[in-house]
Design an enzyme around this catalytic site. Structure first.
Site, PDB file in Angstrom:
ATOM      1  N   PHE A  51     -10.423  18.580 -23.390  1.00  0.00           N
ATOM      2  CA  PHE A  51      -8.968  19.060 -24.221  1.00  0.00           C
ATOM      3  C   PHE A  51      -9.647  19.313 -25.224  1.00  0.00           C
ATOM      4  CE2 PHE A  51      -6.448  16.758 -21.658  1.00  0.00           C
ATOM      5  CZ  PHE A  51      -5.176  17.975 -21.267  1.00  0.00           C
ATOM      6  N   HIS A  52     -10.412  20.421 -25.400  1.00  0.00           N
ATOM      7  CA  HIS A  52     -12.137  20.036 -26.771  1.00  0.00           C
ATOM      8  C   HIS A  52     -12.764  21.420 -26.548  1.00  0.00           C
ATOM      9  CE1 HIS A  52     -14.625  17.606 -24.243  1.00  0.00           C
ATOM     10  NE2 HIS A  52     -14.789  18.499 -24.337  1.00  0.00           N
ATOM     11  N   ALA A  53     -13.602  21.020 -27.169  1.00  0.00           N
ATOM     12  CA  ALA A  53     -14.270  22.388 -27.362  1.00  0.00           C
ATOM     13  C   ALA A  53     -16.146  22.349 -27.930  1.00  0.00           C
ATOM     14  CB  ALA A  53     -14.135  24.284 -28.017  1.00  0.00           C
ATOM     15  N   ARG A  98     -11.928  23.320 -23.505  1.00  0.00           N
ATOM     16  CA  ARG A  98     -12.088  23.256 -21.882  1.00  0.00           C
ATOM     17  C   ARG A  98     -10.627  22.504 -21.776  1.00  0.00           C
ATOM     18  NH1 ARG A  98     -17.534  22.107 -22.281  1.00  0.00           N
ATOM     19  NH2 ARG A  98     -17.323  23.828 -24.254  1.00  0.00           N
TER      20      ARG A  98
END
Ligand code: T46
Length: 136
Positions: A51-53, A98
């Site tokens: 839950f981040h890029a 992702r």
């Protein structure tokens, strides 16, 4: 044509009758120099991660035990893949949101990264990530 988000690379297999042996040479086999290796293990049932890029980080993810579903989102398209093999790894470049889902019991996801850990390289808000993909 737009390149696929999911980019899999083959990992050389040197196993024999005694069992498996997979190799990632750090001196040039990957499209980036490796500065850090970490692995994700013992993920509780039903838990999702990610839950981040990343702004810059490049990584290779190999599920060395069990399986995990990894999804990538570039702000427009989303693609996902189940990693369940020592013989293939997923390359993840910067600018991709992702998420990791469906970890099987006992799974181990090994990650080779081209930089040391830096929280400033993370975009942890999906809204901010989507905005960043529309900027410029
Ligand atoms: C990624 C996906 C695939 C560190 O101190 N050093 C490290 O090298 C890492 C990776 C994490 N941490 C700390 C940061 C957090 O306090 O460990 C904690 C858990 O990290 P995070 O919530 O970012 O873990 P995941 O599984 O959501 O994401 C990880 C990587 O952080 C990330 O870069 O692409 O795996």
């Amino acid at each position: 044509m737009t390149p696929p988000l999911i980019q899999l690379v083959d990992i050389p297999q040197r196993g024999d009758a005694r069992g498996g042996l997979s190799v990632v040479e750090l001196g040039g086999a990957l499209p980036f120099p490796v500065r850090r290796v970490y692995w994700i293990h013992g993920t509780a049932p039903g838990v999702s991660r990610g839950f981040h890029a990343h702004k810059q980080l490049r990584q290779l993810c190999v599920c060395v035990a069990g399986s995990v579903r990894l999804s990538l989102f570039d702000g427009r398209r989303e693609e996902s893949v189940v990693l369940d093999s020592n013989s293939q790894g997923l390359l993840i470049g910067p600018g991709l949101w992702r998420e990791m889902h469906d970890f099987s019991p006992g799974s181990v996801l090994m990650v080779f990264a081209d930089a040391e850990y830096d929280e400033a390289d993370y975009i942890r808000s999906k809204e901010a990530f989507i905005e960043s993909t529309h900027a410029g």
